[in-house]
Design a protein around this motif. Sequence first.
Motif, PDB file in Angstrom:
ATOM      1  N   ALA A  60       0.909  -1.199  -0.108  1.00 18.42           N
ATOM      2  CA  ALA A  60      -0.017  -0.009  -0.082  1.00 18.42           C
ATOM      3  C   ALA A  60       0.978   1.306   0.027  1.00 18.42           C
ATOM      4  O   ALA A  60       1.944   1.167   0.663  1.00 18.42           O
ATOM      5  N   ASP A  61       0.399   2.364  -0.745  1.00 19.52           N
ATOM      6  CA  ASP A  61       1.295   3.582  -0.668  1.00 19.52           C
ATOM      7  C   ASP A  61       1.584   4.042   0.642  1.00 19.52           C
ATOM      8  O   ASP A  61       2.786   4.405   0.909  1.00 19.52           O
ATOM      9  N   ALA A  62       0.584   3.800   1.720  1.00 26.89           N
ATOM     10  CA  ALA A  62       0.912   4.231   2.919  1.00 26.89           C
ATOM     11  C   ALA A  62       2.139   3.606   3.871  1.00 26.89           C
ATOM     12  O   ALA A  62       2.580   4.343   4.673  1.00 26.89           O
ATOM     13  N   VAL A  63       2.532   2.595   3.128  1.00 21.81           N
ATOM     14  CA  VAL A  63       3.497   1.701   4.025  1.00 21.81           C
ATOM     15  C   VAL A  63       4.899   1.548   3.029  1.00 21.81           C
ATOM     16  O   VAL A  63       5.614   1.006   3.695  1.00 21.81           O
ATOM     17  N   LYS A  64       4.724   2.019   1.900  1.00 26.56           N
ATOM     18  CA  LYS A  64       5.935   1.694   0.842  1.00 26.56           C
ATOM     19  C   LYS A  64       7.020   2.378   1.514  1.00 26.56           C
ATOM     20  O   LYS A  64       7.124   3.469   1.803  1.00 26.56           O
ATOM     21  N   GLY A  65       8.166   1.497   1.667  1.00 26.43           N
ATOM     22  CA  GLY A  65       9.326   1.959   1.748  1.00 26.43           C
ATOM     23  C   GLY A  65       9.667   1.693   3.623  1.00 26.43           C
ATOM     24  O   GLY A  65      10.534   2.142   4.169  1.00 26.43           O
ATOM     25  N   ARG A  66       8.579   1.480   4.219  1.00 27.71           N
ATOM     26  CA  ARG A  66       8.632   1.513   5.675  1.00 27.71           C
ATOM     27  C   ARG A  66       8.383  -0.037   6.124  1.00 27.71           C
ATOM     28  O   ARG A  66       8.705  -0.328   7.342  1.00 27.71           O
ATOM     29  N   PHE A  67       7.463  -0.820   5.337  1.00 28.07           N
ATOM     30  CA  PHE A  67       7.224  -2.065   6.010  1.00 28.07           C
ATOM     31  C   PHE A  67       7.594  -3.412   5.084  1.00 28.07           C
ATOM     32  O   PHE A  67       6.668  -3.885   4.401  1.00 28.07           O
ATOM     33  N   PRO A  68       8.927  -3.620   4.744  1.00 29.64           N
ATOM     34  CA  PRO A  68       9.218  -4.546   4.057  1.00 29.64           C
ATOM     35  C   PRO A  68       8.477  -6.014   4.341  1.00 29.64           C
ATOM     36  O   PRO A  68       8.503  -6.200   5.688  1.00 29.64           O
ATOM     37  N   ILE A  69       8.095  -6.727   3.364  1.00 23.23           N
ATOM     38  CA  ILE A  69       7.521  -8.159   3.894  1.00 23.23           C
ATOM     39  C   ILE A  69       8.594  -8.987   3.451  1.00 23.23           C
ATOM     40  O   ILE A  69       9.193  -8.636   2.047  1.00 23.23           O
ATOM     41  N   SER A  70       8.713 -10.309   4.048  1.00 19.48           N
ATOM     42  CA  SER A  70       9.483 -11.198   3.763  1.00 19.48           C
ATOM     43  C   SER A  70       8.970 -12.511   3.923  1.00 19.48           C
ATOM     44  O   SER A  70       8.004 -12.762   4.814  1.00 19.48           O
ATOM     45  N   ARG A  71       9.594 -13.545   3.410  1.00 21.90           N
ATOM     46  CA  ARG A  71       9.292 -15.043   3.868  1.00 21.90           C
ATOM     47  C   ARG A  71      10.189 -15.864   4.062  1.00 21.90           C
ATOM     48  O   ARG A  71      11.117 -15.871   3.391  1.00 21.90           O
ATOM     49  N   ASP A  72      10.006 -16.959   5.071  1.00 28.04           N
ATOM     50  CA  ASP A  72      11.002 -18.048   5.110  1.00 28.04           C
ATOM     51  C   ASP A  72      10.155 -19.334   4.783  1.00 28.04           C
ATOM     52  O   ASP A  72       9.677 -19.823   5.947  1.00 28.04           O
TER      53      ASP A  72
END
Length: 115
Positions: A60-72
């Motif tokens: 979402a634009d509101a979190v872009k650059g602040r909330f990276p998502i990742s998976r293991d």
Amino acid sequence: QVQVVESGGGLVQPGESLRLSCTASGSAFSIYTMNWYRQGPDKKSELVAGINGGGSTHYADAVKGRFPISRDNAKNTVYIQMDSMKSEDTAVYYCVCRLGWIDYWGQGTQVTVSS
């Protein structure tokens, strides 16, 4: 049936960080699309971030650059790292596993950003 469980919510001050984790059951985790939604005090729901089986992400634009998502995939776990948090990030955060046309929701975890 896929069981989805979130963890890591809590109370933080503006500018601080928090990491949420989400574990989904099943041997096919690596192909699941995993999304994070949130529902704020106004009860509006918002897709925050997502990651597909190939590792492609969207935000979402509101979190872009602040909330990276990742998976293991070895741990059947997806993470969302929430940095530079703002009061408007206060919400219940839900992890959603998409398998085909079916969404499996976790129970939600409360995140509160307040001084």
